[in-house]
Structure formats: C-alpha cells, structure tokens
Write an enzyme that holds these catalytic residues in place. Sequence first.
Site, PDB file in Angstrom:
ATOM      1  N   ARG A 191       0.824  -1.217   0.000  1.00 37.38           N
ATOM      2  CA  ARG A 191       0.000   0.000   0.000  1.00 37.38           C
ATOM      3  C   ARG A 191       0.853   1.261   0.000  1.00 37.38           C
ATOM      4  O   ARG A 191       0.314   2.358  -0.037  1.00 37.38           O
ATOM      5  CB  ARG A 191      -0.871   0.019   1.244  1.00 37.38           C
ATOM      6  CG  ARG A 191      -2.348  -0.240   0.985  1.00 37.38           C
ATOM      7  CD  ARG A 191      -3.000  -0.256   2.342  1.00 37.38           C
ATOM      8  NE  ARG A 191      -4.390  -0.029   2.394  1.00 37.38           N
ATOM      9  CZ  ARG A 191      -5.304  -0.995   2.506  1.00 37.38           C
ATOM     10  NH1 ARG A 191      -4.950  -2.249   2.445  1.00 37.38           N
ATOM     11  NH2 ARG A 191      -6.561  -0.686   2.663  1.00 37.38           N
ATOM     12  N   ARG A 208     -21.405   0.768   1.945  1.00 42.69           N
ATOM     13  CA  ARG A 208     -21.002  -0.460   2.653  1.00 42.69           C
ATOM     14  C   ARG A 208     -20.309  -0.135   3.976  1.00 42.69           C
ATOM     15  O   ARG A 208     -19.629  -0.971   4.569  1.00 42.69           O
ATOM     16  CB  ARG A 208     -20.055  -1.290   1.778  1.00 42.69           C
ATOM     17  CG  ARG A 208     -18.711  -0.659   1.596  1.00 42.69           C
ATOM     18  CD  ARG A 208     -17.618  -1.652   1.285  1.00 42.69           C
ATOM     19  NE  ARG A 208     -16.332  -1.006   1.519  1.00 42.69           N
ATOM     20  CZ  ARG A 208     -15.174  -1.537   1.226  1.00 42.69           C
ATOM     21  NH1 ARG A 208     -15.103  -2.725   0.696  1.00 42.69           N
ATOM     22  NH2 ARG A 208     -14.059  -0.888   1.482  1.00 42.69           N
ATOM     23  N   ARG A 213     -18.842   0.200   7.396  1.00 44.46           N
ATOM     24  CA  ARG A 213     -18.937  -0.640   8.574  1.00 44.46           C
ATOM     25  C   ARG A 213     -19.577   0.222   9.651  1.00 44.46           C
ATOM     26  O   ARG A 213     -19.439   1.436   9.652  1.00 44.46           O
ATOM     27  CB  ARG A 213     -17.544  -1.127   8.985  1.00 44.46           C
ATOM     28  CG  ARG A 213     -16.934  -2.011   7.899  1.00 44.46           C
ATOM     29  CD  ARG A 213     -15.682  -2.707   8.371  1.00 44.46           C
ATOM     30  NE  ARG A 213     -14.483  -1.969   8.028  1.00 44.46           N
ATOM     31  CZ  ARG A 213     -13.765  -2.163   6.917  1.00 44.46           C
ATOM     32  NH1 ARG A 213     -14.120  -3.079   6.038  1.00 44.46           N
ATOM     33  NH2 ARG A 213     -12.675  -1.466   6.698  1.00 44.46           N
ATOM     34  N   ARG A 224      -9.749   7.300   4.264  1.00 47.56           N
ATOM     35  CA  ARG A 224      -9.199   6.141   3.553  1.00 47.56           C
ATOM     36  C   ARG A 224      -8.920   6.476   2.092  1.00 47.56           C
ATOM     37  O   ARG A 224      -7.899   6.076   1.546  1.00 47.56           O
ATOM     38  CB  ARG A 224     -10.179   4.964   3.587  1.00 47.56           C
ATOM     39  CG  ARG A 224     -10.192   4.236   4.890  1.00 47.56           C
ATOM     40  CD  ARG A 224     -10.661   2.782   4.717  1.00 47.56           C
ATOM     41  NE  ARG A 224     -10.825   2.197   6.032  1.00 47.56           N
ATOM     42  CZ  ARG A 224     -11.982   2.157   6.681  1.00 47.56           C
ATOM     43  NH1 ARG A 224     -13.080   2.611   6.106  1.00 47.56           N
ATOM     44  NH2 ARG A 224     -12.054   1.654   7.880  1.00 47.56           N
TER      45      ARG A 224
END
Length: 200
Positions: free
Chosen positions: A100, A139, A141, A152
Amino acid sequence: MAGDERELSGHEWRLVLLGPPGAGKGTQAGRLSEILDVPKISTGDMLRQAVEERSPLGRLVERTMAEGRLVDDETMAEIVEERLERPDARDGFILDGYPRTVAQAATLDALLEDMDEELDAVVSLEVPEEVLVERALGRQRTDDTEDVVRERLRVYQDSTAPLVGHYNEESSLRQVDGDQPIERVTEDILDSLRSTEVPA
Ligand code: AMP
C-alpha cells in the site's frame, strides 16, 4: 470449470491486486483464489482478526485502523513475511491490500527475491472517484463515519496511488475497469492474465 480456466490454474500465480477502497479488491481476490487455486492473502482481514482476538498486534493497530490510517510499514513487513513463508503460499498467492506504499512494494520485491520468486502481474482495479465514495458510504462498517471513509480515500491517493506508476515501469501492471458487474470484472482480469507471459 471452463477449459480456459483450467489452463490458467495450471500456473503458480503470484499476483497483487491494487485499487482504492471500495474498488472490489477483496471480492475479486476471493473469486480469483478459487479459480486459480492459490490462497488469498488479505492484510486487512489479518489485521481485523488480530483486533477481534485482542492480541498484542490487534491492540497496536486498532486505533490506526479505526481512523482509516495506514499501519506502519515495519509492522506490515513482519506480518507479510511471516504469511508468505507459510507452506500454502509457496505455490502462489493473491495479495489483497498489500503493498500500500512504495516502501511496502520495495519490501515485497526484496522478500520475493529472497524466495527466488517474482510477481506475475499486478492488477489495478480502476473505478471513478464518485463511484467509490458512493460504494464506500453504502457499505460503511457500522463504526465508520463518513470522515473515516474520506480519510481512507485520501490515504489511498497520497500513499498507494503512486504504486500504479511503480509497477507500470516494471511493466507488470494490468489495468482493469472495476466499474462493471462482478463477473465481468473477473473475466477481464482473467483475460489480462492470459496475455501475461509466464515461465512454462
Ligand atoms: P482493508 O480491508 O484492506 O481496507 O484494510 C483495512 C485497514 O487495515 C486499512 O484501512 C489499514 O488501516 C489497515 N491495513 C491493511 N493493509 C495494510 C497495509 N498494507 N499497510 C498499512 N495498513 C494496512
């Protein structure tokens, strides 16, 4: 299994899936793992499990993850080295969520070199930013706020997007349109692998 897929599963694939959060890496990695018969290695899943178990690693990374930031490269290097040395990863793997950062990519190169192995391909799932935000918020969480989702995506742009250039120079990069139905994305990835030259 179609004949073509049997052909593909005859090779010990070593793949990296790249792409921003919400691009569908985890889903595609799972599907490819079955088709190509190599384990899916998801660093996000490994870290979430550590958090759930409340292990020392889990306690170390919990807050970082909750805030949508990246766990430090040294910690990730230890996790990935240990995982790649396990017997099931000897005959191929699909990395989902690692590397990453450019430093992680260098670590991975060095690890593979030590093992006398190399990546066959790096598959980058391309999805327009506005689709990502929509998907990511959909989506979410339960403990994620919109701020964390946006953090993010920002971290991806700053730290991970440069990897596309890194792997492009090594010419192992395959760019696939990730804004399509799941099955179609898988087919396009498999097509990109068919055009990959692999040792006989
Ligand atoms: P993922 O499920 O891949 O989106 O990962 C969830 C979270 O785990 C990320 O937001 C990071 O906090 C952490 N994480 C997973 N993989 C890595 C990595 N290769 N380097 C740093 N942090 C990671």
